[in-house]
Design a protein around this motif. Structure first.
Motif, PDB file in Angstrom:
ATOM      1  N   ASN A  91       0.804  -1.220   0.000  1.00 55.23           N
ATOM      2  CA  ASN A  91       0.000   0.000   0.000  1.00 55.23           C
ATOM      3  C   ASN A  91       0.838   1.272   0.000  1.00 55.23           C
ATOM      4  OD1 ASN A  91      -2.473  -1.367   0.043  1.00 55.23           O
ATOM      5  ND2 ASN A  91      -2.331  -1.647   2.247  1.00 55.23           N
ATOM      6  N   ASN A  92       2.137   1.133  -0.039  1.00 54.80           N
ATOM      7  CA  ASN A  92       3.045   2.282  -0.028  1.00 54.80           C
ATOM      8  C   ASN A  92       2.861   3.140   1.227  1.00 54.80           C
ATOM      9  OD1 ASN A  92       5.113   2.675  -1.728  1.00 54.80           O
ATOM     10  ND2 ASN A  92       4.020   3.979  -3.168  1.00 54.80           N
ATOM     11  N   THR A  93       2.791   2.500   2.358  1.00 56.50           N
ATOM     12  CA  THR A  93       2.590   3.195   3.623  1.00 56.50           C
ATOM     13  C   THR A  93       3.430   2.536   4.714  1.00 56.50           C
ATOM     14  OG1 THR A  93       0.891   3.972   5.151  1.00 56.50           O
ATOM     15  CG2 THR A  93       0.550   1.813   4.210  1.00 56.50           C
ATOM     16  N   ALA A  94       3.268   3.036   5.941  1.00 61.16           N
ATOM     17  CA  ALA A  94       4.029   2.494   7.064  1.00 61.16           C
ATOM     18  C   ALA A  94       3.484   1.114   7.423  1.00 61.16           C
ATOM     19  CB  ALA A  94       3.916   3.441   8.245  1.00 61.16           C
ATOM     20  N   PRO A  95       4.222   0.265   8.081  1.00 59.08           N
ATOM     21  CA  PRO A  95       5.564   0.431   8.637  1.00 59.08           C
ATOM     22  C   PRO A  95       6.649   0.176   7.587  1.00 59.08           C
ATOM     23  CG  PRO A  95       4.703  -1.691   9.303  1.00 59.08           C
ATOM     24  CD  PRO A  95       3.620  -1.005   8.511  1.00 59.08           C
ATOM     25  N   THR A  96       7.585   1.072   7.546  1.00 58.79           N
ATOM     26  CA  THR A  96       8.726   0.932   6.646  1.00 58.79           C
ATOM     27  C   THR A  96       9.940   0.536   7.473  1.00 58.79           C
ATOM     28  OG1 THR A  96       9.278   3.270   6.873  1.00 58.79           O
ATOM     29  CG2 THR A  96       7.809   2.665   5.055  1.00 58.79           C
ATOM     30  N   GLU A  97      11.103   0.615   6.862  1.00 62.17           N
ATOM     31  CA  GLU A  97      12.343   0.252   7.551  1.00 62.17           C
ATOM     32  C   GLU A  97      12.736   1.282   8.614  1.00 62.17           C
ATOM     33  OE1 GLU A  97      13.670  -2.701   7.216  1.00 62.17           O
ATOM     34  OE2 GLU A  97      12.109  -3.128   5.747  1.00 62.17           O
ATOM     35  N   LYS A  98      12.066   2.434   8.632  1.00 63.06           N
ATOM     36  CA  LYS A  98      12.346   3.436   9.671  1.00 63.06           C
ATOM     37  C   LYS A  98      11.984   2.917  11.054  1.00 63.06           C
ATOM     38  CE  LYS A  98      11.164   7.341   6.683  1.00 63.06           C
ATOM     39  NZ  LYS A  98      10.203   8.441   6.497  1.00 63.06           N
ATOM     40  N   THR A  99      10.994   2.049  11.109  1.00 62.24           N
ATOM     41  CA  THR A  99      10.511   1.494  12.368  1.00 62.24           C
ATOM     42  C   THR A  99      11.119   0.113  12.567  1.00 62.24           C
ATOM     43  OG1 THR A  99       8.432   2.630  11.924  1.00 62.24           O
ATOM     44  CG2 THR A  99       8.434   1.050  13.712  1.00 62.24           C
ATOM     45  N   PHE A 104       0.782   3.290  12.743  1.00 62.48           N
ATOM     46  CA  PHE A 104       2.159   3.165  12.257  1.00 62.48           C
ATOM     47  C   PHE A 104       2.532   4.389  11.444  1.00 62.48           C
ATOM     48  CE2 PHE A 104       1.481  -1.617  12.441  1.00 62.48           C
ATOM     49  CZ  PHE A 104       2.242  -1.774  13.578  1.00 62.48           C
ATOM     50  N   LYS A 105       1.603   4.826  10.600  1.00 60.65           N
ATOM     51  CA  LYS A 105       1.839   6.005   9.769  1.00 60.65           C
ATOM     52  C   LYS A 105       2.029   7.241  10.653  1.00 60.65           C
ATOM     53  CE  LYS A 105       1.500   8.109   5.672  1.00 60.65           C
ATOM     54  NZ  LYS A 105       2.572   8.058   4.737  1.00 60.65           N
ATOM     55  N   VAL A 106       1.187   7.392  11.677  1.00 59.85           N
ATOM     56  CA  VAL A 106       1.304   8.531  12.595  1.00 59.85           C
ATOM     57  C   VAL A 106       2.638   8.474  13.328  1.00 59.85           C
ATOM     58  CG1 VAL A 106       0.345   9.549  14.712  1.00 59.85           C
ATOM     59  CG2 VAL A 106      -1.180   8.813  12.879  1.00 59.85           C
ATOM     60  N   GLY A 147       6.120  10.967  15.305  1.00 60.18           N
ATOM     61  CA  GLY A 147       6.860  10.534  16.487  1.00 60.18           C
ATOM     62  C   GLY A 147       5.976   9.871  17.531  1.00 60.18           C
ATOM     63  N   GLU A 148       6.645   9.382  18.565  1.00 59.31           N
ATOM     64  CA  GLU A 148       5.956   8.577  19.575  1.00 59.31           C
ATOM     65  C   GLU A 148       5.041   9.404  20.470  1.00 59.31           C
ATOM     66  OE1 GLU A 148       6.987   5.243  22.975  1.00 59.31           O
ATOM     67  OE2 GLU A 148       8.599   6.140  21.799  1.00 59.31           O
ATOM     68  N   ASP A 149       5.480  10.601  20.864  1.00 58.44           N
ATOM     69  CA  ASP A 149       4.667  11.428  21.764  1.00 58.44           C
ATOM     70  C   ASP A 149       3.336  11.792  21.122  1.00 58.44           C
ATOM     71  OD1 ASP A 149       6.685  11.328  23.654  1.00 58.44           O
ATOM     72  OD2 ASP A 149       7.642  13.176  22.930  1.00 58.44           O
ATOM     73  N   PHE A 150       3.383  12.239  19.881  1.00 66.57           N
ATOM     74  CA  PHE A 150       2.156  12.604  19.201  1.00 66.57           C
ATOM     75  C   PHE A 150       1.260  11.383  18.995  1.00 66.57           C
ATOM     76  CE2 PHE A 150      -0.460  13.415  15.461  1.00 66.57           C
ATOM     77  CZ  PHE A 150      -1.087  14.588  15.855  1.00 66.57           C
TER      78      PHE A 150
END
Length: 143
Positions: free
Chosen positions: A73-81, A121-123, A128-131
């Motif tokens: 779907n071209n969305t998170a979770p990506t390799e950043k997470t 995951f996208k958020v 970030g985690e706090d938001f």
């Protein structure tokens, strides 16, 4: 005794090959397989892997499945997470919404929970985690 006589009469003309074919087949198989095992175990020094826990297997398959859905779907979770963060976020979101639905005597289907988790995951990746924590609390109040 009548049954024994009947079975002897029926099997009278059967060949020994049909009676012992399974044993012969197994011996042939083991004659071929044992040298392969011996070579692998003793010469290449490959030891059997210890089985992992069931939870580890579930977590790795969950992460793989979520990453495949995200990639499709071209969305998170990506390799950043990282994998641990994916599992942590998924458990947090799903358990929070299950608890909220339990308080309201409702049931959220698993597909809907997965969709909600993908949104979080996208958020997480964008803000970030706090938001994400604040947004989760907001969404739970709104629910």
């Amino acid at each position: 005794s009548i049954e024994d006589k009947y079975s002897l009469k029926e099997n009278k003309n059967k060949s020994w090959f049909y009676s012992y074919s399974f044993i012969i087949l197994m011996r042939c198989f083991m004659t071929i397989f044992y040298p392969v095992f011996y070579f692998s175990y003793y010469i290449l020094k490959r030891k059997p892997q210890e089985p992992g826990s069931f939870e580890d297997k579930l977590n790795t398959s969950l992460v793989k499945r979520l990453r495949n859905i995200g990639e499709y779907n071209n969305t998170a979770p990506t390799e950043k997470t990282s994998d641990d963060q994916v599992i942590e976020i998924y458990e947090l979101v799903c358990s929070s919404f299950r608890k909220a639905s339990g308080e309201r005597n409702e049931h959220i289907p698993p597909d809907n929970l997965n969709t909600i988790a993908m949104k979080f995951f996208k958020v997480y990746e964008e803000f970030g985690e706090d938001f994400m924590q604040e947004h989760l609390e907001y969404e739970l109040k709104k629910y």
